[in-house]
Design a protein around this motif. Structure first.
Motif, mmCIF file in Angstrom:
data_model
loop_
_atom_site.group_PDB
_atom_site.id
_atom_site.type_symbol
_atom_site.label_atom_id
_atom_site.label_comp_id
_atom_site.label_asym_id
_atom_site.label_seq_id
_atom_site.Cartn_x
_atom_site.Cartn_y
_atom_site.Cartn_z
ATOM 1 N N LEU A 4 0.855 -1.198 0.000
ATOM 2 C CA LEU A 4 0.000 0.000 0.000
ATOM 3 C C LEU A 4 0.888 1.245 0.000
ATOM 4 O O LEU A 4 1.962 1.240 0.603
ATOM 5 C CB LEU A 4 -0.896 0.003 1.240
ATOM 6 N N PRO A 8 -4.187 6.703 5.775
ATOM 7 C CA PRO A 8 -4.935 7.775 6.455
ATOM 8 C C PRO A 8 -4.031 8.568 7.394
ATOM 9 O O PRO A 8 -3.064 8.027 7.923
ATOM 10 C CB PRO A 8 -5.982 7.012 7.274
ATOM 11 N N GLY A 45 -14.375 2.544 11.486
ATOM 12 C CA GLY A 45 -15.406 3.583 11.381
ATOM 13 C C GLY A 45 -16.763 2.927 11.615
ATOM 14 O O GLY A 45 -16.851 1.765 12.035
ATOM 15 N N ALA A 69 -5.633 2.262 11.221
ATOM 16 C CA ALA A 69 -4.364 2.997 11.190
ATOM 17 C C ALA A 69 -4.363 4.117 12.228
ATOM 18 O O ALA A 69 -3.307 4.524 12.723
ATOM 19 C CB ALA A 69 -4.159 3.582 9.797
ATOM 20 N N SER A 77 -15.281 8.795 10.168
ATOM 21 C CA SER A 77 -16.503 8.601 10.971
ATOM 22 C C SER A 77 -16.563 9.570 12.150
ATOM 23 O O SER A 77 -17.647 9.910 12.613
ATOM 24 C CB SER A 77 -16.576 7.156 11.477
ATOM 25 N N ASN A 80 -17.094 13.882 10.628
ATOM 26 C CA ASN A 80 -18.178 14.386 9.766
ATOM 27 C C ASN A 80 -19.027 15.427 10.494
ATOM 28 O O ASN A 80 -18.687 15.865 11.585
ATOM 29 C CB ASN A 80 -19.007 13.216 9.227
ATOM 30 N N LYS A 213 -1.384 0.364 10.957
ATOM 31 C CA LYS A 213 -1.780 0.455 9.547
ATOM 32 C C LYS A 213 -1.346 -0.796 8.785
ATOM 33 O O LYS A 213 -0.242 -1.322 8.997
ATOM 34 C CB LYS A 213 -1.252 1.737 8.900
ATOM 35 N N THR A 240 -12.727 0.368 4.532
ATOM 36 C CA THR A 240 -11.657 1.367 4.522
ATOM 37 C C THR A 240 -11.997 2.596 3.679
ATOM 38 O O THR A 240 -11.096 3.381 3.348
ATOM 39 C CB THR A 240 -10.356 0.721 4.015
ATOM 40 N N PHE A 243 -9.849 4.610 1.042
ATOM 41 C CA PHE A 243 -8.563 3.908 0.877
ATOM 42 C C PHE A 243 -8.739 2.510 0.293
ATOM 43 O O PHE A 243 -7.756 1.798 0.121
ATOM 44 C CB PHE A 243 -7.831 3.848 2.226
ATOM 45 N N ARG A 304 -19.333 23.551 7.723
ATOM 46 C CA ARG A 304 -18.668 22.587 6.831
ATOM 47 C C ARG A 304 -18.891 23.011 5.387
ATOM 48 O O ARG A 304 -20.025 23.176 4.946
ATOM 49 C CB ARG A 304 -19.259 21.197 7.055
ATOM 50 N N LEU A 351 -15.119 12.693 1.636
ATOM 51 C CA LEU A 351 -16.389 12.099 1.219
ATOM 52 C C LEU A 351 -16.007 11.073 0.157
ATOM 53 O O LEU A 351 -15.318 11.414 -0.802
ATOM 54 C CB LEU A 351 -17.286 13.147 0.564
#
Ligand SMILES: Cc1cc2nc3c(=O)[nH]c(=O)nc-3n(C[C@H](O)[C@H](O)[C@H](O)COP(=O)(O)OP(=O)(O)OC[C@H]3O[C@@H](n4cnc5c(N)ncnc54)[C@H](O)[C@@H]3O)c2cc1C
Length: 438
Positions: A4, A8, A45, A69, A77, A80, A213, A240, A243, A304, A351
């Motif tokens: 990978l 995050p 999350g 991670a 999560s 937001n 991670k 994920t 990701f 936001r 998002l």
């Protein structure tokens, strides 16, 4: 074996996480040795925790790991705006069928009741406020979006109230908005507190690893590699979010978009005087690129807005600072008399969108499942998709699962650089048309 490259990170100062009233009850555990689990869920999350929670209910004797991670509450999560939305909520309203909208509302309500039960069982104060929400417009040209929303509500027999002028101003403590559609089923929370509460509620056969991670994967051997250990599983679930492509599944399906939020300090006595008789509220914009605003139950204002497409899936302080300037101007437009109230926290998060707004919900390799792309409504959607992913893995059949499967076919997005260029052009047009609702 796949290595990978994108991971995050904590993008800014995470307001909900820093200010949450919920206490963790367990020490942070990291992956430090080689271990076997029946199920490993990557991503702590709402989606991953819900999957693990339902798997644990269905198989109380199995060994389940949830890994992240970051710390629980630091991922998207916990970053937001904290709206747990009961209604179908397309960020871009498309034609959609009445039956599908009704079914989505039922699934959202199922998720809300599950989360409500969990936080009550935990006795946690997650600032759970069942106060509904306003979809509001400042500019008259966006009233047509409110009309199309009420048409959807009529078609699924959902109650709403049109609130305008002085009535709206006295409910919100700002005269900025001209017209709004109020619906009463939405719940407002501190999302970081809620996700921590959900994690605390997992039974003993679920072990949570944080600050761990996944650095590479071998899905043939069902192995996940970390800096200090290797975890092997019978079944792996990737929850994920943006990701997920890194793990090799769902290629050319996801379109992650950064957006940013700022939270003020709690309003002081003087400022609160202007909010006398105003209860906590949440406003989403009548325009898809408009500003989300909340007056929270701990007397803060959340703003936001702003979007960025960042192929590295990382933001930086400069971008957060730019968004903060934009937040300040949106704040001052709505609350000119609160100019002495500073922002205490500003952060970014992604998002995870798809072109047709359908999520990823599938087996990507034998024994490896992926759930991603909540299209901006992941508290409720992640909770019910996680639940039904566990049901699917266990072979349980239901109408709800059939519905989810038939509505989880995200359409193709072009590879980079075309994806990034296309998304930037589209976002810049959207942000320009949002104008005063920004
Ligand atoms: C500013 C903002 C406002 C929003 N407002 C709302 C709202 O009001 N209501 C709503 O419903 N939704 C909202 N959303 C969307 C919502 O936050 C997401 O849909 C939701 O968080 C998705 O949950 P998830 O569990 O699927 O993914 P996440 O919460 O992103 O969880 C995925 C986890 O995977 C972990 N992970 C990724 N890669 C690895 C790796 N290699 N190794 C280990 N762990 C890894 C991450 O650290 C992360 O914690 C908003 C999003 C943003 C950014």
């Amino acid at each position: 074996m796949k290595t990978l490259k994108r991971f995050p990170a904590v993008d800014g100062s995470l307001g909900w996480y820093e200010s949450m009233p919920v206490q963790r009850t367990h020490p942070v555990k990291q992956v430090t040795k080689n271990q076997y689990f029946d199920y490993i869920v990557v991503g702590a999350g709402f989606t991953g925790l819900s999957t693990a929670g339902r798997l644990a209910e269905l198989e109380p004797d199995s060994k389940i790991a949830v890994i992240d991670a970051l710390m629980v509450g630091q991922g998207t999560s916990g970053r937001n705006a904290g709206f747990i939305i009961d209604l179908p909520h397309n960020l871009d309203s498309n034609e959609s069928s009445v039956l599908a909208d009704t079914h989505i509302r039922e699934l959202n309500c199922f998720a809300i009741s599950r989360l409500d039960r969990i936080r009550q069982e935990q006795g946690d104060n997650v600032y759970w406020n069942q106060v509904g929400k306003y979809m509001a417009a400042h500019e008259e040209k966006h009233f047509k979006n409110l009309d199309s929303f009420t048409k959807t509500l009529d078609s699924i027999n959902s109650d709403y109230e049109i609130v305008e002028g002085a009535d709206l101003a006295s409910r919100l403590g700002t005269g900025y908005y001209k017209k709004a559609v109020y619906t009463n089923g939405n719940v407002l929370v501190n999302p970081a507190a809620l996700v921590v509460s959900v994690a605390k509620n997992l039974p003993n056969n679920v072990e949570i690893f944080e600050k761990s991670k996944v650095t590479s994967v071998d899905f043939n051997l069902k192995k996940l590699y970390f800096d200090n250990g290797v975890l092997t599983a019978n079944t792996i679930i990737l929850a994920t979010n943006s990701f997920t492509e890194e793990f090799g599944g769902c290629k050319n399906k996801l379109a992650p978009v950064f957006t940013y939020a700022s939270l003020t300090k709690p309003l002081n006595e003087d400022a609160l005087h202007k909010f006398k008789k105003v209860s906590p509220w949440g406003v989403t914009s009548a325009h898809p690129a408009g500003t989300t605003v909340r007056f929270t139950s701990d007397n803060r204002i959340l703003i936001r807005n702003s979007f960025d497409v960042l192929p590295d899936l990382l933001s930086n302080q400069k971008m957060i600072d730019e968004a903060k300037v934009h937040h300040r101007s949106s704040f001052m437009a709505r609350f000119p008399s609160l100019d002495a109230i500073p922002f205490e926290y500003s952060w970014g998060g992604m998002l995870c969108m798809t072109m047709n707004h359908e999520p990823v919900f599938s087996e990507s390799y034998p024994g490896v499942y992926a759930i991603a792309a909540m299209n901006g409504v992941g508290i409720a959607k992640g909770t019910y998709l996680g639940y039904y992913m566990a049901e699917m893995i266990k072979g349980n059949k239901s109408e709800d699962l059939d519905f989810i499967l038939s509505n989880s076919n995200p359409s193709w997005v072009p590879p980079d650089p075309f994806k990034t260029i296309g998304a930037r052009v589209r976002l810049s047009i959207e942000q320009r048309t949002a104008k005063g609702d920004k």
